[in-house]
Design a protein around this motif. Structure first.
Motif, mmCIF file in Angstrom:
data_model
loop_
_atom_site.group_PDB
_atom_site.id
_atom_site.type_symbol
_atom_site.label_atom_id
_atom_site.label_comp_id
_atom_site.label_asym_id
_atom_site.label_seq_id
_atom_site.Cartn_x
_atom_site.Cartn_y
_atom_site.Cartn_z
ATOM 1 N N GLY A 21 0.804 -1.208 0.000
ATOM 2 C CA GLY A 21 0.000 0.000 0.000
ATOM 3 C C GLY A 21 0.839 1.260 0.000
ATOM 4 N N VAL A 22 1.980 1.226 0.685
ATOM 5 C CA VAL A 22 2.890 2.382 0.689
ATOM 6 C C VAL A 22 3.224 2.781 -0.743
ATOM 7 C CG1 VAL A 22 5.220 3.171 1.283
ATOM 8 C CG2 VAL A 22 3.871 1.892 2.961
ATOM 9 N N ALA A 321 -13.170 3.194 1.634
ATOM 10 C CA ALA A 321 -12.893 1.805 2.026
ATOM 11 C C ALA A 321 -11.736 1.185 1.239
ATOM 12 C CB ALA A 321 -14.157 0.955 1.893
ATOM 13 N N PRO A 322 -11.680 1.320 -0.102
ATOM 14 C CA PRO A 322 -10.540 0.735 -0.829
ATOM 15 C C PRO A 322 -9.198 1.354 -0.444
ATOM 16 C CG PRO A 322 -12.347 1.270 -2.325
ATOM 17 C CD PRO A 322 -12.665 1.914 -1.022
ATOM 18 N N LEU A 323 -9.199 2.646 -0.113
ATOM 19 C CA LEU A 323 -7.943 3.315 0.237
ATOM 20 C C LEU A 323 -7.432 2.855 1.604
ATOM 21 C CD1 LEU A 323 -8.682 6.947 -1.041
ATOM 22 C CD2 LEU A 323 -7.276 5.187 -2.126
ATOM 23 N N VAL A 324 -8.327 2.749 2.585
ATOM 24 C CA VAL A 324 -7.869 2.276 3.892
ATOM 25 C C VAL A 324 -7.520 0.787 3.824
ATOM 26 C CG1 VAL A 324 -9.144 4.048 5.156
ATOM 27 C CG2 VAL A 324 -10.237 1.840 4.715
ATOM 28 N N TRP A 325 -8.173 0.050 2.920
ATOM 29 C CA TRP A 325 -7.788 -1.351 2.708
ATOM 30 C C TRP A 325 -6.359 -1.431 2.205
ATOM 31 C CZ3 TRP A 325 -6.414 -4.165 -1.696
ATOM 32 C CH2 TRP A 325 -6.392 -5.556 -1.551
ATOM 33 N N ARG A 368 -7.065 0.420 14.686
ATOM 34 C CA ARG A 368 -7.182 1.706 15.381
ATOM 35 C C ARG A 368 -5.870 2.472 15.327
ATOM 36 N NH1 ARG A 368 -10.314 -1.331 19.145
ATOM 37 N NH2 ARG A 368 -8.511 -1.549 20.531
ATOM 38 N N LEU A 369 -4.754 1.743 15.448
ATOM 39 C CA LEU A 369 -3.443 2.407 15.388
ATOM 40 C C LEU A 369 -3.188 2.975 13.995
ATOM 41 C CD1 LEU A 369 -0.837 3.081 16.919
ATOM 42 C CD2 LEU A 369 0.112 0.916 16.087
ATOM 43 N N ILE A 370 -3.485 2.208 12.966
ATOM 44 C CA ILE A 370 -3.303 2.682 11.590
ATOM 45 C C ILE A 370 -4.144 3.931 11.348
ATOM 46 C CG2 ILE A 370 -3.732 2.146 9.152
ATOM 47 C CD1 ILE A 370 -3.001 -0.747 9.737
ATOM 48 N N GLY A 421 -0.088 5.917 7.483
ATOM 49 C CA GLY A 421 -0.804 4.824 8.125
ATOM 50 C C GLY A 421 -0.344 3.471 7.605
ATOM 51 N N ALA A 422 -0.083 3.392 6.305
ATOM 52 C CA ALA A 422 0.393 2.141 5.712
ATOM 53 C C ALA A 422 1.782 1.776 6.227
ATOM 54 C CB ALA A 422 0.408 2.262 4.187
#
Length: 434
Positions: A21-22, A321-325, A368-370, A421-422
């Motif tokens: 994801g990064v 949703a796809p981006l946080v996935w 939650r941390l991400i 976050g990633a």
């Protein structure tokens, strides 16, 4: 043993997805730009810096202890602020109530505007004093030197980017006011992107109070998020708006900084700035809460979809949703996490952290941390107006450039916090005590 192995493999799979994801967020930023030859040295350098800073801060006992102690510092500041609010506002500001509180009443006696937000004013004044006493200036110049050498930034761009770790997106450009009229469009876009992807020290304590009991050592994570988002912002800004060789390059000379004439000047100016921020936050929370409620009333009238009424949170959740996935959130939790990210973008991070604190078992500790890192930034629609107004005030000659670059900077700033976050999701959970 099979269950343990299954959990281990699942965690490894999520970490691998975060790592991919990064680079996915890097690819998105490149696709949104002119799609020139990717600057591989900058890409690797920025990613390595992000991982190195996060790993170093949480791998060594002294730095872990320092980050853990920050929450205690915030608690002391909150106690001191409560003394002031109790004196000024009485029981409304946290003082002893003259009434008996009904323990059976389903209501909270905590008044956010008078018990939490006043810390913004206190921290604004303290930050101004620390700058006058050269404590913050020393820290900012140290980070600026690192960014200038590792990320190949001009003197003004590196100083402006580093200042955003501690100062706000409207305060930090004041430090480089002399360079703004001649700064390249690329460097100006970079400064705006960094402003959207970080938060000011004056509001960090608000987020910490919201995340108490949700994320351990919240203050350390908020500071870390603001720090490691800078390399991400620099990278994504350069991909979306590369430096044009025909543009006039900003000087690499040392930028003079003289914000305050005395400690008293710093204190009074800090208080004045804090009051403006205090009033601005209250107004935005009031208006945007009302607007979201109106929209939700309208959407609910349209009926239910999949057994639940339509709402702003659901719509934003579908979009993000796809981006946080990609950042490493399991798909089963992506709708909830996506709505939090959407609230942060459409409203602000205070709404988002409030929603994060109320997720309960809907999100795992890792998720939650991400999301704590992904939400930690000023990238929202209301901040676009704040940034435009602040930059035009210090560089009126760049009005046209500022107006044209701001919307794209909102996108790059949002991608930068998601990338941060990633990065956290790609690191072992044991590093953070998960």
């Amino acid at each position: 043993m099979p269950a343990v192995r299954g959990n281990f493999m699942e965690d490894m799979g999520l970490q691998l997805r975060s790592l991919l994801g990064v680079f996915a967020f890097v690819a998105i930023a490149w696709a949104l730009g002119p799609r020139k030859m990717p600057p591989w040295v900058l890409i690797l350098g920025a990613v390595i810096v992000q991982f190195a800073i996060a790993f170093a801060l949480y791998s060594f006992a002294p730095t872990r202890a320092f980050l853990a102690s920050l929450t205690g510092v915030v608690e002391v500041l909150q106690a001191a602020t409560t003394m002031g609010t109790s004196f000024v506002f009485g029981y409304v500001g946290g003082g002893e109530s003259p009434f008996l509180i009904n323990p059976d009443a389903n209501a909270s006696t905590f008044i956010f505007a008078f018990q939490a937000l006043p810390m913004v004013i206190v921290l604004s004044a303290i930050s101004a004093l620390l700058w006058r006493w050269r404590v913050l200036e020393f820290a900012v110049r140290g980070f600026a030197l690192m960014f200038r050498r590792i990320l190949n930034l001009s003197g003004a761009a590196s100083l402006g980017a580093a200042a955003n770790i501690f100062l706000g997106m409207t305060e930090s450009p004041v430090l480089i006011r002399p360079r703004l009229p001649t700064m390249s469009r690329s460097d100006l876009f970079l400064i705006m992107t960094v402003g959207f992807s970080t938060v000011a020290g004056s509001v960090m304590a608000i987020y910490v109070s919201q995340l108490t009991g949700v994320v351990a050592d919240a203050a350390g994570h908020i500071l870390t998020a603001s720090l490691i988002s800078v390399p991400a912002a620099v990278l994504l800004a350069r991909l979306m708006h590369p430096q044009d060789e025909t543009e006039e390059q900003a000087s690499k000379e040392k930028v003079p900084v003289n914000l305050y004439h005395s400690s008293m000047d710093a204190l009074t100016t800090g208080v004045s700035d804090g009051v403006r921020l205090f009033v601005n936050i209250i107004a935005m929370l009031l208006v945007f809460t009302a607007i979201v409620a109106l929209i939700n009333f309208s959407l609910a009238a349209a009926g239910e979809i999949n057994g639940a009424p339509m709402s702003v949170e659901r719509v934003l959740g579908w979009f993000f949703a796809p981006l946080v996935w990609l950042a490493g959130i399991p798909w089963a939790e992506a709708q909830t996490a996506g709505s939090i990210m959407g609230l942060k973008t459409a409203l602000n991070e205070i709404f988002a952290y409030d929603a994060l604190s109320n997720t309960g078992d809907e999100l795992s500790a890792r998720s939650r941390l991400i999301m704590t890192y992904a939400v930690c930034g000023f990238a929202n629609f209301s901040s676009v107006g704040i940034l435009i107004g602040g930059l035009i005030a210090v560089a009126p000659s760049r009005r046209a450039d500022i107006l044209s670059l701001a919307p794209r900077a909102l996108i790059s700033g949002t991608l930068a916090t998601l990338m941060t976050g990633a990065v956290i999701g790609a690191l072992p959970g044991g590093l953070f005590g998960l």
